[in-house]
Design an enzyme around this catalytic site. Structure first.
Site, PDB file in Angstrom:
ATOM      1  N   HIS A 269       0.835  -1.204   0.000  1.00 41.54           N
ATOM      2  CA  HIS A 269       0.000   0.000   0.000  1.00 41.54           C
ATOM      3  C   HIS A 269       0.869   1.253   0.000  1.00 41.54           C
ATOM      4  O   HIS A 269       0.508   2.268  -0.592  1.00 41.54           O
ATOM      5  CB  HIS A 269      -0.907   0.027   1.237  1.00 41.54           C
ATOM      6  CG  HIS A 269      -2.016  -0.973   1.203  1.00 41.54           C
ATOM      7  ND1 HIS A 269      -1.850  -2.274   1.613  1.00 41.54           N
ATOM      8  CD2 HIS A 269      -3.306  -0.864   0.797  1.00 41.54           C
ATOM      9  CE1 HIS A 269      -2.999  -2.926   1.479  1.00 41.54           C
ATOM     10  NE2 HIS A 269      -3.892  -2.089   0.982  1.00 41.54           N
ATOM     11  N   ASP A 339      -4.725  -6.570  -7.681  1.00 44.14           N
ATOM     12  CA  ASP A 339      -4.970  -5.827  -6.453  1.00 44.14           C
ATOM     13  C   ASP A 339      -5.150  -4.363  -6.850  1.00 44.14           C
ATOM     14  O   ASP A 339      -4.904  -3.973  -8.000  1.00 44.14           O
ATOM     15  CB  ASP A 339      -3.792  -6.013  -5.493  1.00 44.14           C
ATOM     16  CG  ASP A 339      -4.194  -5.838  -4.035  1.00 44.14           C
ATOM     17  OD1 ASP A 339      -5.278  -5.286  -3.773  1.00 44.14           O
ATOM     18  OD2 ASP A 339      -3.415  -6.250  -3.155  1.00 44.14           O
TER      19      ASP A 339
END
Length: 417
Positions: A269, A339
């Site tokens: 992230h 993702d």
């Protein structure tokens, strides 16, 4: 425990939001035809696609550990579009169908952001906790989204249980994967069924779970308690029970994060996340739960953003043709979704102007982006890539074909005249 999963695909490749509601879980009985379902799914795929031979001619070298690599043998390109099909829909329409986007802050279907997403005609939307206020509101939102974007719209939920949940406001509490891994298959099956029922109650037909990454580190780690455990066979068995519960409630599952995220050094992230292990180790450990759940009928696989420099060089798996080739060689022919591309491991280097094209060209069938307000940029970038030749139109069509199967939507009018 030893993995004992068999091939399962209940309700696979059916429009789950259009199927009759499943019976209450206490009345469900084993399906004597479940072993035949994968054949039915394969027939459904053949109906919109043709199987073509894809010969991989890239040379293979011995790995650094002296072992021979997995042979890159010819594999079937199931999902390739029948060349007799006449391209019916515009490239713009087809580009929209490979997008799965979040709707930040949207709680009503008449929100201006929904207008924008409807204009593009995305293949799916992903709901999170900021979209769900309560059960009645959530069900109204999902019904409104399908009224605006079409009955075949995939509505996904970012919900694993534990600390990754979107359903607290709906009163749904699912134990973490680690707790379920310790509790065993019965608890995992019950948790999957409860989560599937809650998702189905509001009209959701796709859940981004279960996590198959191996991890026995701190619970607060990047994967941590999101993992069922560290033993590949145990993880496969418990995750299969969880997935079977979801699927029994009429919800498509998404196993993640291929080819295995648990040993990465940083959180993707935030930025680059690296796993320095060799392919032999990945195959011996991390890929094994994916093999089991693919065999059991997983409808989708999420490919992660970890970089494996000793395997595929300086590119995250989500953008690596070799990662998708490995996935297909291991028998998967459903939807491969990335993702979220807004995560630092991808966005910081490639941005939304490059990442979606790179992902689809590499072999993804859908790209996930939380930022639905960027949907025009995402679609137009894919269209420009096809126009310029940077993205093969046949590859886009293959991705669209797989998305249509998951959406329960016939190819006529989209890919075939």
């Amino acid at each position: 425990m030893v993995a004992t999963v068999g091939r399962r695909s209940e309700l696979a490749y059916r429009p789950r939001h259009m199927a009759p509601p499943p019976p209450p879980k206490h009345l469900r009985r084993p399906d004597p035809l479940r072993q035949l379902r994968p054949l039915a799914a394969a027939v459904a795929m053949v109906a919109v696609t043709a199987v073509a031979a894809l010969v991989v001619d890239r040379p293979t070298n011995d790995r650094a550990d002296g072992t021979a690599p997995t042979p890159l043998v010819p594999v079937a390109a199931a999902g390739a579009v029948d060349p007799r099909c006449v391209d019916e829909a515009s490239v713009s329409t087809r580009a929209g169908l490979v997008l799965v986007v979040g709707l930040p802050g949207v709680t009503r279907a008449d929100d201006p952001l929904v207008d924008l997403v409807a204009e593009v005609g995305v293949g799916g939307v992903m709901l999170r906790d900021d979209n769900l206020v309560g059960p009645r509101q959530a069900a109204t939102l999902v019904a409104g989204l399908r009224a605006r974007l079409g009955s075949h719209l995939l509505v996904a939920l970012d919900e694993e249980g534990g600390r990754v949940t979107s359903m607290r406001s709906l009163g749904q509490v699912t134990p973490s994967a680690r707790r379920l891994g310790r509790a065993g298959t019965d608890a995992a099956s019950e948790a999957g069924t409860d989560l599937g029922d809650a998702a189905r109650d509001i009209g959701v037909d796709w859940v981004f779970a279960p996590v198959l990454d191996l991890d026995d580190g701190p619970s607060s780690g990047v994967i941590g308690d999101r993992s069922f455990g560290d033993d590949p066979d145990d993880v496969a068995e418990v995750a299969d029970a969880f997935a079977d519960g979801l699927r029994g409630a009429g919800v498509a599952v998404t196993v993640k994060h291929f080819p295995g995220h648990g040993a990465a050094d940083h959180d993707p992230h935030a930025g680059a996340s690296v796993d320095d292990r060799l392919l032999a180790t990945l195959l011996r450990r991390d890929v094994r739960p994916f093999d089991a759940l693919i065999e059991a009928g997983a409808e989708a696989v999420m490919v992660g953003h970890v970089t494996y420099p000793k395997v595929w060089g300086d590119v995250p798996a989500s953008l690596s043709p070799d990662a998708y080739r490995l996935l297909r060689q291991h028998g998967f022919d459903g939807v491969a979704i990335t993702d979220a591309l807004g995560m630092g491991a991808v966005y910081n280097r490639w941005g939304f102007d490059q990442a979606p094209t790179l992902a689809i060209a590499a072999g993804a069938d859908a790209v996930l982006v939380n930022q639905g307000d960027r949907v025009l940029e995402l679609r137009d970038g894919l269209v420009a890539a096809v126009t310029s030749g940077r993205l093969d139109e046949a590859r886009l069509n293959q991705a669209v074909a797989r998305m249509l199967v998951l959406r329960g939507q016939p190819a006529a009018g989209v890919l075939c005249g």
